[in-house]
Design a protein around this motif. Sequence first.
Motif, short mmCIF file in Angstrom:
data_model
loop_
_atom_site.label_atom_id
_atom_site.label_comp_id
_atom_site.label_asym_id
_atom_site.label_seq_id
_atom_site.Cartn_x
_atom_site.Cartn_y
_atom_site.Cartn_z
N GLY A 1 0.68 -1.30 -0.06
CA GLY A 1 -0.14 -0.05 -0.04
C GLY A 1 0.82 1.34 0.07
N ILE A 2 0.45 2.52 0.14
CA ILE A 2 0.74 3.68 0.37
C ILE A 2 0.69 4.33 1.60
CG2 ILE A 2 -0.96 4.84 -0.82
CD1 ILE A 2 1.12 6.77 -2.15
N ASN A 3 1.61 4.95 2.15
CA ASN A 3 1.63 5.45 3.51
C ASN A 3 1.97 7.02 3.33
OD1 ASN A 3 0.99 3.16 5.42
ND2 ASN A 3 2.55 2.45 4.10
N LEU A 4 1.09 8.04 3.88
CA LEU A 4 1.30 9.49 3.78
C LEU A 4 1.29 10.01 4.88
CD1 LEU A 4 -1.13 8.47 1.22
CD2 LEU A 4 -0.13 10.55 0.54
N VAL B 1 0.10 9.03 10.44
CA VAL B 1 0.25 8.64 8.92
C VAL B 1 -1.22 7.95 8.72
CG1 VAL B 1 0.98 6.72 7.50
CG2 VAL B 1 2.55 8.08 9.03
N VAL B 2 -1.59 8.27 7.39
CA VAL B 2 -2.87 7.60 6.91
C VAL B 2 -2.34 6.70 5.80
CG1 VAL B 2 -3.25 9.61 5.30
CG2 VAL B 2 -5.08 7.92 5.82
N GLY B 3 -2.99 5.50 5.72
CA GLY B 3 -2.24 4.43 4.67
C GLY B 3 -3.60 4.04 3.98
N ILE B 4 -3.19 3.48 2.81
CA ILE B 4 -4.13 2.83 1.90
C ILE B 4 -3.76 1.48 1.42
CG2 ILE B 4 -5.74 2.97 -0.04
CD1 ILE B 4 -4.98 6.01 -0.21
N SER B 5 -4.36 0.55 1.87
CA SER B 5 -4.12 -0.92 1.46
C SER B 5 -4.28 -1.29 0.13
CB SER B 5 -4.62 -1.88 2.33
OG SER B 5 -4.28 -1.53 3.81
N GLY B 6 -3.29 -1.98 -0.66
CA GLY B 6 -3.52 -2.28 -2.02
C GLY B 6 -2.24 -2.21 -2.86
N ASP B 7 -2.23 -2.34 -4.10
CA ASP B 7 -1.05 -2.39 -4.84
C ASP B 7 -0.71 -0.96 -5.15
OD1 ASP B 7 0.73 -1.99 -7.02
OD2 ASP B 7 -0.45 -3.53 -8.25
N PRO B 8 0.44 -0.50 -4.78
CA PRO B 8 0.89 1.18 -4.75
C PRO B 8 0.44 1.78 -6.14
CG PRO B 8 2.74 -0.26 -3.90
CD PRO B 8 1.58 -1.22 -4.37
N ALA B 9 0.49 0.87 -7.28
CA ALA B 9 0.14 1.54 -8.56
C ALA B 9 -1.39 1.78 -8.77
CB ALA B 9 0.58 0.73 -9.83
N GLU B 10 -2.36 0.94 -8.00
CA GLU B 10 -3.70 1.05 -7.95
C GLU B 10 -4.20 2.36 -6.86
OE1 GLU B 10 -5.97 -2.28 -7.57
OE2 GLU B 10 -4.76 -3.52 -8.88
N VAL B 11 -3.52 2.42 -5.93
CA VAL B 11 -3.96 3.22 -4.67
C VAL B 11 -3.09 4.66 -4.73
CG1 VAL B 11 -4.69 1.23 -3.41
CG2 VAL B 11 -2.27 2.17 -3.04
N ARG B 12 -2.05 4.66 -5.56
CA ARG B 12 -1.45 6.20 -5.51
C ARG B 12 -2.35 7.32 -5.80
NH1 ARG B 12 2.42 4.56 -9.15
NH2 ARG B 12 3.52 3.46 -7.79
N ASN B 13 -2.85 7.05 -6.75
CA ASN B 13 -3.83 8.26 -7.21
C ASN B 13 -4.86 8.85 -5.97
OD1 ASN B 13 -2.52 8.39 -9.59
ND2 ASN B 13 -4.17 7.13 -10.73
N TYR B 14 -5.06 7.96 -5.05
CA TYR B 14 -6.15 8.29 -4.06
C TYR B 14 -5.29 8.86 -2.79
CZ TYR B 14 -9.30 4.94 -6.46
OH TYR B 14 -10.07 4.36 -7.49
N GLY B 15 -3.91 8.66 -2.83
CA GLY B 15 -3.03 9.03 -1.65
C GLY B 15 -3.46 10.74 -1.03
N GLU B 16 -3.24 11.53 -1.94
CA GLU B 16 -3.49 12.90 -1.66
C GLU B 16 -4.84 13.28 -1.28
OE1 GLU B 16 -1.12 15.32 -0.93
OE2 GLU B 16 0.46 13.99 -1.45
#
Length: 379
Positions: free
Chosen positions: A74-77, A88-103
């Motif tokens: 996932g991605i952690n911001l 930190v807020v994190g989104i679980s999943g393939d980084p390529a799929e969830v990256r656009n949701y991060g911000e």
Amino acid sequence: MQLTESIAKQIVKRSMKIIKHSVNVINEHGIIIGSGDPSRISRRHEGAVLAINENRIVEIDGATAKQLRGVKPGINLPIIFQHKVIGVVGISGDPAEVRNYGELVKMTAELIIEQSALTTQFQWNKRHREELVLQLIQGSQLNEAQLESIAERLDLDLSQPRIAAIVKVDSFNGEHLSLEHLQKLVELLEYPERDNLVAIASVSMNEVVVLKPITLSDGGWSRKEEEKRIQQLMQRIASEGKFTIRIALGSYFPTLQGLSKSFKTAKATIESSSSKGNVLFYQDNILPVIFHGLKQDTWRYEQLCQPLTRLKKNDSKGTLLKTLTVFFKQNCDIAQTCKALYIHRNTLRYRFDKIQLETGLDINKIDEKTRLYLAVINQ
């Protein structure tokens, strides 16, 4: 500002309405305190620790996740509040799929935190404003410099001349009064009159004290102006709040210490006045206020009312007592008394003679007239 489980749950709930992926919220110690996957709560997230320590976005793919504890892809911001990383807020999943949701998720988290901080600050200010009002009306042991220092931190101007007013609530829309109703009344009293200092002032929870700003002139403070403002306030409370209330305004005393005296005069006015009006001024009720409590001093009260008691015994229709009452309401003006009673002057003189006969007091003598007046207003 510290991330709490309550705030974390809000972030997770709101974020997962926007995206389909699981969202995690991690505190400043790297512990998951909110998650779309409840089994992960209370676990340490090593990827989040890295994001906190280095203040950067940390993406974790499948291979990296296997090397870290408590971590899934996932991605952690970092969550920033007042230029400081608080979690930190994190989104679980393939980084390529969830990256656009991060911000988007990060912005959602920071907005919720900012709103919570503002609410907390507002509640803190409100509580301390009320405590300051209670200090002022109870005659604080703090000196003026200390009180002004507290007020300055709350962005309040205590140099503004004020009088105390007490709002006594009888009912709300015909219902039994609750704390929520009283808090609604406090809000109505605070806005739009933002300079009003307001607090719930009684153990019985049916009185609110307002320290109202006034304008001073060479002739003192303007009662006429206050009457206009009070009527506007009564109309707003009646239309918006549906409260049944009475308001008593105390007298003005200079200095901050004078606010406790002003409160005492307002309190005594609302407790002692027998007036049927819903707006009471201390200036109109000075004698009833001063003699309030006389009934508890039994022998003095009996002595005061003895002449009136004799009058009532021989005044079955109450004509003489009514005449006396109207006479005093008309400020002892004979012409106005006759007009109010629709009687001739000779009739009034006759009734005065009867009153003198029954009471033994001559209404033309100042001390005896005063005794009759005090008996009438204290009956």
